[in-house]
Design an enzyme around this catalytic site. Structure first.
Site, PDB file in Angstrom:
ATOM      1  CG  HIS A 160       0.126  30.710   6.739  1.00  0.00           C
ATOM      2  ND1 HIS A 160      -1.238  30.846   6.591  1.00  0.00           N
ATOM      3  CD2 HIS A 160       0.506  31.649   7.638  1.00  0.00           C
ATOM      4  CE1 HIS A 160      -1.656  31.816   7.380  1.00  0.00           C
ATOM      5  NE2 HIS A 160      -0.628  32.329   8.028  1.00  0.00           N
TER       6      HIS A 160
ATOM      7  CD  GLU B 293       0.837  30.078  12.461  1.00  0.00           C
ATOM      8  OE1 GLU B 293       0.531  29.015  13.037  1.00  0.00           O
ATOM      9  OE2 GLU B 293       0.271  31.160  12.678  1.00  0.00           O
TER      10      GLU B 293
ATOM     11  CG  HIS C  41      -4.600  34.039  10.074  1.00  0.00           C
ATOM     12  ND1 HIS C  41      -4.079  33.774  11.319  1.00  0.00           N
ATOM     13  CD2 HIS C  41      -3.521  34.154   9.262  1.00  0.00           C
ATOM     14  CE1 HIS C  41      -2.758  33.773  11.264  1.00  0.00           C
ATOM     15  NE2 HIS C  41      -2.394  33.986  10.020  1.00  0.00           N
TER      16      HIS C  41
ATOM     17  CG  HIS D  97      -1.427  36.799   6.115  1.00  0.00           C
ATOM     18  ND1 HIS D  97      -0.700  37.559   7.008  1.00  0.00           N
ATOM     19  CD2 HIS D  97      -1.493  35.561   6.673  1.00  0.00           C
ATOM     20  CE1 HIS D  97      -0.343  36.830   8.049  1.00  0.00           C
ATOM     21  NE2 HIS D  97      -0.796  35.605   7.874  1.00  0.00           N
TER      22      HIS D  97
ATOM     23  CD  GLU E 128      -7.558  27.478 -17.373  1.00  0.00           C
ATOM     24  OE1 GLU E 128      -6.547  27.654 -16.696  1.00  0.00           O
ATOM     25  OE2 GLU E 128      -7.557  27.246 -18.588  1.00  0.00           O
TER      26      GLU E 128
END
Ligand code: 13P
Ligand code: ZN
Length: 276
Positions: A143, A120, A214, A145, A173
């Site tokens: 990134h 990525e 994803h 999951h 918040e």
């Protein structure tokens, strides 16, 4: 021979990267090799630990990163498990400098087993470029999951306004932490330049971008800020998944969201409130 160089395993940026990967693993957000992190290093700080001429090998990037020429990134390796980063940073992480023409990454340290940066990396570098264009202090892209965020993707409409609004309603918040909201991309093939370009386009207006079914991308100035953004979305998504199948008796109303944003002085997406 004393090179005058400090031991890189003691560098605060390596320690912080290791700690973050371990935290993310233990939170259950990053199974197997899921997730990736990139941190733009301060060049002066990197020079205390690395010989800038000590290039180990070059790795093609496959896209134009000339806007980041000369920049140095600490990045997780492709196929590497977050659970293993802390025990063996030199195999699971790498430090690369973007070549002057922006076509290659020069490996300065790491990927000891012959590995390379995350698949990525296009999305990471393109997101760095996009965030730097709106915030010159941006340094981190993560990134991940996260479980409840992902679960919510299957049962909630994937519309930026509706999703952001629901998340804002889940914890008081939220609107203060991510007043800019959450961008959403439809399901796309991961690891490609196309998803990188689409992510970067969203990153011009959002620090958080959901990749449908994803995971999520976050960007920020520090590891804490970026981790905290994803952590706050994940917490809100957890509350949603714990309550969405039950009758809703109470909620945070738009007037209260507005009151919060005004009191804390954040520039929020006013068009993401229900009435607009
Ligand atoms: P990498 O192992 O290449 O970092 O890929 C993990 C991932 O999360 C893909 O989206
Ligand atoms: Zn992923």
């Amino acid at each position: 021979m004393d090179t005058g160089m400090k031991n890189i395993l003691t560098a605060p940026f390596i320690k912080e990267m290791c700690k973050t990967a371990s935290n993310m693993y233990r939170l259950g957000w990053d199974e197997r090799n899921g997730g990736n992190i990139s941190l733009m290093l301060d060049e002066g700080e990197a020079a205390e630990y690395l010989d800038p001429e000590g290039k180990l090998r070059t790795i093609p990037l496959g896209f134009d990163a000339s806007a980041l020429a000369g920049k140095i990134f600490l990045v997780t390796g492709t196929g590497k498990y977050f659970k293993n980063v802390e025990a063996d940073p030199e195999t699971n992480l790498g430090i690369v400098r973007i070549s002057p023409d922006g076509k290659e990454a020069q490996l300065l340290w790491g990927y000891k087993d012959g590995g390379k940066f995350t698949s990525e990396f296009p999305a990471h570098l393109m997101s760095h470029m996009a965030r730097l264009s709106v915030d010159p202090k941006n340094r981190v892209v993560i990134h991940s999951h996260p479980t409840h965020t992902l679960a919510m993707n299957y049962v909630h409409e994937l519309d930026e306004k509706k999703l952001t609004h629901t998340l804002w309603e889940m914890c008081t918040e939220c609107i203060v932490v991510f007043p800019d909201g959450v961008g959403v991309l439809p399901w796309m093939l991961c690891g490609t330049n196309s998803i990188g370009e689409a992510t970067a386009e969203k990153m011009k207006q959002f620090r958080l971008v959901i990749w449908a079914m994803h995971g999520i991308y976050g960007a920020g100035r520090t590891m804490d800020e970026t981790f905290g953004l994803i952590e706050t979305v994940e917490k809100a998504a957890q509350i949603y998944m714990l309550t969405s199948h039950l009758p809703r008796i109470n909620t945070i109303r738009d007037g209260q969201l507005k009151e919060l944003a005004e009191f804390f002085g954040v520039d929020y997406r006013k068009d993401f409130l229900e009435s607009t």
